[in-house]
Each structure stands twice: as C-alpha cells, then as structure tokens.
Design a protein around this motif. Structure first.
Motif, PDB file in Angstrom:
ATOM      1  N   GLN A  79     -34.549   6.856 -69.926  1.00 46.01           N
ATOM      2  CA  GLN A  79     -36.210   5.874 -69.832  1.00 46.01           C
ATOM      3  C   GLN A  79     -36.185   4.647 -71.112  1.00 46.01           C
ATOM      4  OE1 GLN A  79     -38.564   4.022 -68.494  1.00 46.01           O
ATOM      5  NE2 GLN A  79     -39.360   3.750 -70.048  1.00 46.01           N
ATOM      6  N   PRO A  80     -35.955   3.580 -70.895  1.00 41.81           N
ATOM      7  CA  PRO A  80     -35.252   2.656 -69.729  1.00 41.81           C
ATOM      8  C   PRO A  80     -33.991   2.691 -69.617  1.00 41.81           C
ATOM      9  CG  PRO A  80     -35.241   1.504 -72.000  1.00 41.81           C
ATOM     10  CD  PRO A  80     -35.897   2.717 -72.633  1.00 41.81           C
ATOM     11  N   SER A  81     -34.331   1.985 -68.137  1.00 41.60           N
ATOM     12  CA  SER A  81     -32.276   2.688 -67.502  1.00 41.60           C
ATOM     13  C   SER A  81     -32.113   0.811 -67.879  1.00 41.60           C
ATOM     14  CB  SER A  81     -32.607   2.818 -66.158  1.00 41.60           C
ATOM     15  OG  SER A  81     -33.631   1.764 -65.391  1.00 41.60           O
ATOM     16  N   GLU A  82     -30.553   0.777 -67.816  1.00 34.19           N
ATOM     17  CA  GLU A  82     -29.517   0.360 -67.792  1.00 34.19           C
ATOM     18  C   GLU A  82     -28.339   0.102 -66.441  1.00 34.19           C
ATOM     19  OE1 GLU A  82     -28.701  -0.310 -72.012  1.00 34.19           O
ATOM     20  OE2 GLU A  82     -30.690  -0.280 -72.566  1.00 34.19           O
ATOM     21  N   PRO A  83     -28.574  -1.518 -66.522  1.00 34.79           N
ATOM     22  CA  PRO A  83     -27.080  -1.347 -65.626  1.00 34.79           C
ATOM     23  C   PRO A  83     -26.079  -0.702 -65.820  1.00 34.79           C
ATOM     24  CG  PRO A  83     -27.638  -3.398 -66.329  1.00 34.79           C
ATOM     25  CD  PRO A  83     -29.163  -2.005 -66.967  1.00 34.79           C
ATOM     26  N   ARG A  84     -25.645  -0.384 -67.095  1.00 34.42           N
ATOM     27  CA  ARG A  84     -24.620   0.470 -67.228  1.00 34.42           C
ATOM     28  C   ARG A  84     -24.282   1.866 -67.346  1.00 34.42           C
ATOM     29  NH1 ARG A  84     -24.769   1.455 -73.459  1.00 34.42           N
ATOM     30  NH2 ARG A  84     -26.778   0.655 -74.256  1.00 34.42           N
ATOM     31  N   ASP A  85     -25.971   2.475 -67.172  1.00 37.06           N
ATOM     32  CA  ASP A  85     -26.352   3.597 -66.916  1.00 37.06           C
ATOM     33  C   ASP A  85     -25.526   4.319 -64.935  1.00 37.06           C
ATOM     34  OD1 ASP A  85     -29.220   3.662 -68.410  1.00 37.06           O
ATOM     35  OD2 ASP A  85     -27.472   3.862 -68.941  1.00 37.06           O
ATOM     36  N   SER A  86     -25.506   2.991 -64.438  1.00 37.11           N
ATOM     37  CA  SER A  86     -24.995   3.559 -62.815  1.00 37.11           C
ATOM     38  C   SER A  86     -23.819   4.136 -62.551  1.00 37.11           C
ATOM     39  CB  SER A  86     -24.813   1.703 -62.446  1.00 37.11           C
ATOM     40  OG  SER A  86     -26.202   0.929 -62.253  1.00 37.11           O
ATOM     41  N   GLY A 141     -24.685  15.733 -56.405  1.00 37.86           N
ATOM     42  CA  GLY A 141     -25.342  14.719 -56.868  1.00 37.86           C
ATOM     43  C   GLY A 141     -26.043  13.383 -56.152  1.00 37.86           C
ATOM     44  N   THR A 142     -26.159  13.088 -57.440  1.00 35.15           N
ATOM     45  CA  THR A 142     -27.251  11.918 -57.291  1.00 35.15           C
ATOM     46  C   THR A 142     -26.236  10.302 -57.486  1.00 35.15           C
ATOM     47  OG1 THR A 142     -29.860  13.027 -57.685  1.00 35.15           O
ATOM     48  CG2 THR A 142     -29.562  10.590 -58.263  1.00 35.15           C
ATOM     49  N   ARG A 143     -26.587   9.224 -57.072  1.00 32.65           N
ATOM     50  CA  ARG A 143     -26.068   8.048 -57.024  1.00 32.65           C
ATOM     51  C   ARG A 143     -26.411   7.243 -57.425  1.00 32.65           C
ATOM     52  NH1 ARG A 143     -20.821   6.675 -55.517  1.00 32.65           N
ATOM     53  NH2 ARG A 143     -20.336   8.335 -54.138  1.00 32.65           N
ATOM     54  N   LEU A 144     -27.073   6.739 -58.697  1.00 34.78           N
ATOM     55  CA  LEU A 144     -28.159   5.916 -59.341  1.00 34.78           C
ATOM     56  C   LEU A 144     -27.385   4.289 -58.986  1.00 34.78           C
ATOM     57  CD1 LEU A 144     -30.088   5.544 -60.833  1.00 34.78           C
ATOM     58  CD2 LEU A 144     -29.131   6.245 -62.970  1.00 34.78           C
ATOM     59  N   THR A 145     -28.118   3.944 -59.035  1.00 36.29           N
ATOM     60  CA  THR A 145     -27.377   1.918 -59.243  1.00 36.29           C
ATOM     61  C   THR A 145     -28.946   1.573 -60.098  1.00 36.29           C
ATOM     62  OG1 THR A 145     -26.133   2.160 -57.522  1.00 36.29           O
ATOM     63  CG2 THR A 145     -26.777  -0.250 -58.096  1.00 36.29           C
ATOM     64  N   VAL A 146     -28.797   1.128 -61.097  1.00 34.61           N
ATOM     65  CA  VAL A 146     -29.461  -0.205 -61.312  1.00 34.61           C
ATOM     66  C   VAL A 146     -29.511  -1.309 -61.801  1.00 34.61           C
ATOM     67  CG1 VAL A 146     -30.722   0.237 -64.132  1.00 34.61           C
ATOM     68  CG2 VAL A 146     -29.670   2.263 -63.451  1.00 34.61           C
ATOM     69  N   LEU A 147     -30.191  -2.275 -61.689  1.00 37.35           N
ATOM     70  CA  LEU A 147     -29.745  -3.506 -60.449  1.00 37.35           C
ATOM     71  C   LEU A 147     -30.369  -4.835 -62.102  1.00 37.35           C
ATOM     72  CD1 LEU A 147     -31.027  -3.924 -57.406  1.00 37.35           C
ATOM     73  CD2 LEU A 147     -28.837  -3.533 -58.089  1.00 37.35           C
ATOM     74  N   MET A 167     -25.038  13.519 -74.507  1.00 40.90           N
ATOM     75  CA  MET A 167     -25.926  12.888 -73.854  1.00 40.90           C
ATOM     76  C   MET A 167     -25.653  11.390 -74.692  1.00 40.90           C
ATOM     77  SD  MET A 167     -27.719  14.472 -72.177  1.00 40.90           S
ATOM     78  CE  MET A 167     -30.004  14.260 -72.169  1.00 40.90           C
ATOM     79  N   PRO A 168     -25.977  10.788 -73.645  1.00 45.15           N
ATOM     80  CA  PRO A 168     -25.053   9.303 -74.764  1.00 45.15           C
ATOM     81  C   PRO A 168     -26.029   8.152 -75.548  1.00 45.15           C
ATOM     82  CG  PRO A 168     -25.584   8.798 -72.133  1.00 45.15           C
ATOM     83  CD  PRO A 168     -25.752  10.011 -72.475  1.00 45.15           C
ATOM     84  N   GLU A 169     -27.453   8.325 -75.528  1.00 44.79           N
ATOM     85  CA  GLU A 169     -28.541   7.749 -76.264  1.00 44.79           C
ATOM     86  C   GLU A 169     -29.501   8.420 -76.434  1.00 44.79           C
ATOM     87  OE1 GLU A 169     -28.434   3.494 -75.520  1.00 44.79           O
ATOM     88  OE2 GLU A 169     -26.480   4.219 -74.576  1.00 44.79           O
ATOM     89  N   ASP A 170     -30.752   7.964 -77.056  1.00 39.76           N
ATOM     90  CA  ASP A 170     -32.109   8.230 -76.993  1.00 39.76           C
ATOM     91  C   ASP A 170     -32.801   8.216 -75.908  1.00 39.76           C
ATOM     92  OD1 ASP A 170     -32.963   8.376 -80.408  1.00 39.76           O
ATOM     93  OD2 ASP A 170     -31.128   9.687 -79.119  1.00 39.76           O
TER      94      ASP A 170
END
Lengths: 110, 115
Positions: free
Chosen positions: B80-87, B109-115, B60-63
C-alpha cells in the motif's frame, strides 16, 4: 558479486544426454545446500539436498566442495520431463535464510 | 495435506491501490517465508516468521510493504500503495523449524500485475 551464482542457460540437450550444472556461493559460513526445481509458471520444489560427502538419487548426483565454495548437479540419461529451471540454494542461518541462485534453464529435446 | 495455500492466484490492480496477499502454511510448520520472483531479480526473500514472530524483514523493499502473521495458520503480505514495479509472482513457503536441512514447501504463488 551475487551471493549465489549459477551457469547461465539455457542448456539444450538431446534425450539421453548427461548434463552438469555448476553453482558457486560467496558466504564461506553457509551451512546447507540444495537443488530446487521449478517448472514453468509453477512453484519451486525440492529436488535434493546436497551433503558434504556427495549424494545420489537415481539419475541425479549432487556434489559439494566447501573449500572451493562450489556445488554441482549431474543429470544422467536426461528425460523430456527433466526440462525445467534448476535453482541452487544456499542456507546461511540454520534453515531460516535461504538464498536462491538465479537458476539454470534446461531443455531436453526429443 | 493440502500443502501451502495462497490466495488470490492472480491479482490485477491499478497503481495506488492496496493489495493483500494471503497464505495458509502447512499445519504444524513453525516457519513461514514470503518471496518475490521476477525475471530481472530472480527469487528474493522478503520476510520470514518463526512461531508467528517476524525474524528478518531486511528483504522488504520499502515501507509500502508490510507482513503479518496473527496466528500459526495465516499470514498476509500487504502492499500500500502498489506501484507497477511491484508486479511479480509472490510465493509463500513454510517449513518445520530447526535443523539445517529442513525443506521449504512453496505455495502456488500469487501473480500480481499492477497497471
């Protein structure tokens, strides 16, 4: 060094060709090995497990060399439908910790 | 058998928003895995559960990332909170526990895009 490394791709081969992929792993305690296939924008799916004695499934042959920590996949008489990314997978913890290689992309051309 | 079910299939959100990904494993499977796939880093294991208990969350990348499995048929991965690098594409997989050669079955899969 990455734990699982694979041949860089892409491999572009004509239909009917024989193609081989290589994979090396760094953890000598690794217990089981697999090749997964992933089509574009799809999920990975098991292609075949890799056993110490080597195993064959139709046109596909997998080999394992524990001494050299090396796994291979041979595809004979390649088909257009073989075009995909092939992922080498190493299990380090009794089925629980799968480590995936970066994948090798294969394109079979008509 | 319907296989591993994931929802949503696509998610577009803005930076700072909470994202919840859902997974239903194959009935009877005891182990559940969450992976993330990006072009740069490939397929990475984030966390896995055995019998609904988290066993290894070292990936898990971080908290900001958390995962739960309240029962044998449902798991969530929350950012939470999401960041663009989570895409990325987030995959859930399940397998029967025990044995060295148990196949992992992946969801779509779920394709996630964080703007």
């Amino acid at each position: 060094r990455k734990e699982v490394e694979q041949d860089p791709g892409p491999f572009n081969v004509p239909e009917g060709a024989t193609v081989a992929f290589n994979c090396t792993y760094s953890n000598s305690a690794s217990q089981s090995f697999f090749w997964y296939r992933q089509d574009c924008r799809k999920e990975p799916k098991l292609l075949m497990s890799v056993y110490s004695s080597g195993n064959e499934d139709g046109r596909f042959t997998a080999q394992l060399n524990r001494a050299s920590q090396y796994i291979s996949l041979l595809i004979r008489d390649s088909k257009l439908s073989d075009s995909a990314t092939y992922l080498c997978v190493v299990n380090n913890n009794y089925g629980q910790n799968f480590v995936f290689g970066p994948g090798t992309r294969l394109s079979v051309l008509p | 058998d319907a296989g591993v079910i994931q929802s949503p299939r696509h998610e577009v959100t803005e930076m700072g928003q909470e994202v919840t990904l859902r997974c239903k494993p194959i009935s009877g499977h005891n182990s559940l895995f969450w992976y993330r796939q990006t072009m740069m880093r490939g397929l990475e294991l984030l966390i896995y559960f055995n019998n609904n208990v988290p066993i290894d969350d070292s990936g898990m990348p971080e908290d900001r990332f958390s995962a739960k499995m309240p029962n044998a048929s449902f798991s969530t991965l929350k950012i939470q909170p999401s960041e663009p690098r989570d895409s990325a594409v987030y995959f859930c997989a399940s397998s029967e526990r025990g044995g060295d050669y148990n196949e992992q079955f992946f969801g779509p899969g779920t394709r996630l895009t964080v703007l």
